[in-house]
Design a protein around this motif. Structure first.
Motif, PDB file in Angstrom:
ATOM      1  N   GLU A  87     -26.691-160.723 -49.866  1.00 55.84           N
ATOM      2  CA  GLU A  87     -26.176-160.488 -51.215  1.00 55.84           C
ATOM      3  C   GLU A  87     -25.911-161.815 -51.924  1.00 55.84           C
ATOM      4  OE1 GLU A  87     -25.985-158.204 -53.216  1.00 55.84           O
ATOM      5  OE2 GLU A  87     -25.683-156.256 -52.271  1.00 55.84           O
ATOM      6  N   ARG A  88     -25.305-162.760 -51.223  1.00 57.24           N
ATOM      7  CA  ARG A  88     -25.050-164.069 -51.813  1.00 57.24           C
ATOM      8  C   ARG A  88     -26.356-164.801 -52.106  1.00 57.24           C
ATOM      9  NH1 ARG A  88     -19.522-167.026 -50.261  1.00 57.24           N
ATOM     10  NH2 ARG A  88     -18.145-165.222 -50.413  1.00 57.24           N
TER      11      ARG A  88
ATOM     12  N   TYR B  50     -28.448-170.523 -45.903  1.00 57.05           N
ATOM     13  CA  TYR B  50     -28.444-169.071 -46.039  1.00 57.05           C
ATOM     14  C   TYR B  50     -29.459-168.439 -45.086  1.00 57.05           C
ATOM     15  CZ  TYR B  50     -25.489-168.937 -50.237  1.00 57.05           C
ATOM     16  OH  TYR B  50     -24.446-169.022 -51.110  1.00 57.05           O
TER      17      TYR B  50
ATOM     18  N   GLY C 284     -17.992-160.009 -50.410  1.00 59.00           N
ATOM     19  CA  GLY C 284     -18.596-159.957 -51.738  1.00 59.00           C
ATOM     20  C   GLY C 284     -17.665-159.458 -52.822  1.00 59.00           C
TER      21      GLY C 284
END
Length: 340
Positions: free
Chosen positions: A190-191, A85, A131
């Protein structure tokens, strides 16, 4: 000391406004000013600072050291975020920053600022596609108004620019690339928040660690690192400008990551965009970047839409806001109150 969510949001927003206001002033001086008194082949006096990768590398290194110092003084729980990430978001973040800095070589600073005001658009689009979010009609209307304002503002460039015809669209293309990378960065963050919820300082540390490594290798391969050092030896005053940019950038990025960690990338993109209006005004007043009536209309539409989104958007809740991703709990409930 437990600061209420609303007060924390205001503190982070004001921090972003102030630090990047100063950052923008010094950045324009660095990227559009000239150093020395030697006559160049184009007839102008003084050299231009064109070392975009080096500029971003200096900022990332200082941001990393700043975050490392904060976490050393005040340790936090272990960061369990997957390395992938951070590596992916660092890459998209770097591409966005480098594209913006390169665009300043071909477009005036106000154009770059208002062009980047469209940042909520890719953040929203990729939030929907990746998302699986959805937003209120008010927010969609505000985004369309932003698009119209940006078009009105940037339309003037190709008509009056003194640049060669083959370069007149290069700055705008780089701005579009930067916006696309901003959207990908927001989707990845966001993840990241949903998976492990790292703190702002932890995000700042890890992302700048990867960014520094990536840029360092790139500078060695391209030879820009050595050319940058030689430029600094010839014009020592550039180090003062770089130091001011690094300081403002480190403080500003801290507030940005605190905002992302607590309220999400979309809220952060709205806050960072609203501060740009004041940067445009300062650029016009201090550097003589005069705007015509159509550009003022475009800028007004952009920032009016942002204010509308902030004021009236809170009264409506998006469908996605009612579907909480696992692990967000109370943090997501507070986010709904502030950015829905």
């Amino acid at each position: 000391m437990n600061i209420p969510e609303q007060s924390r949001f205001a503190i982070y927003a004001l921090g972003i406004f102030f630090t990047y206001f100063l950052y923008g002033i010094v950045q324009e001086k660095l990227t559009r000013g000239r150093y020395g008194d030697q006559v160049q082949p184009d007839g102008n006096v003084g050299e231009r600072f064109t070392y975009t990768l080096a500029l971003v590398w200096v900022q990332c290194l200082c941001n990393y050291l700043f975050a490392k110092g904060m976490l050393t003084v005040k340790p936090q729980k272990e960061d369990t975020t997957h390395t992938g990430y951070y590596a992916a978001s660092s890459l998209t973040y770097l591409l966005a920053m480098v594209s913006t800095n390169m665009a300043l070589r071909w477009v005036p600073y106000p154009t770059a600022v208002v062009g980047k005001s469209a940042k909520p658009i890719p953040v929203m689009i990729l939030g929907v596609l990746i998302g699986r979010k959805s937003y209120s009609w008010t927010r969609y209307g505000c985004v369309l108004t932003i698009v119209l304002g940006v078009i009105l503002f940037m339309f003037k460039e190709s008509k009056v620019s003194n640049l060669p015809a083959e370069t007149t669209g290069l700055g705008e293309l780089l701005l579009f690339l930067s916006l696309s990378m901003d959207g990908l960065t927001g989707a990845i963050q966001e993840r990241m928040r949903a998976a492990s919820a790292p703190s702002g300082q932890q995000m700042m540390l890890s992302m700048n660690y990867w960014s520094t490594l990536m840029l360092g290798v790139t500078m060695i391969v391209t030879g820009e690192g050595m050319a940058f050092i030689q430029f600094g030896i010839r014009h020592s005053e550039v180090w003062l400008h770089l130091s001011m940019i690094a300081l403002c950038g480190a403080l500003g990025q801290l507030f940005i990551f605190l905002m992302v960690a607590n309220f999400g990338p979309l809220a952060c993109s709205v806050v960072t965009t609203t501060r740009k209006f004041f940067t445009v005004l300062c650029s016009v007043l201090l550097f003589g970047n005069v705007l015509i009536a159509r550009q003022w209309l475009g800028a007004s539409l952009v920032f009016a839409a942002l204010v509308t989104d902030m004021v009236y958007g809170k009264k409506q809740h998006s469908t996605a806001d009612n579907k909480k991703p696992p692990g967000e709990g109370k943090l997501k409930e507070e986010q709904k109150k502030l950015i829905s």
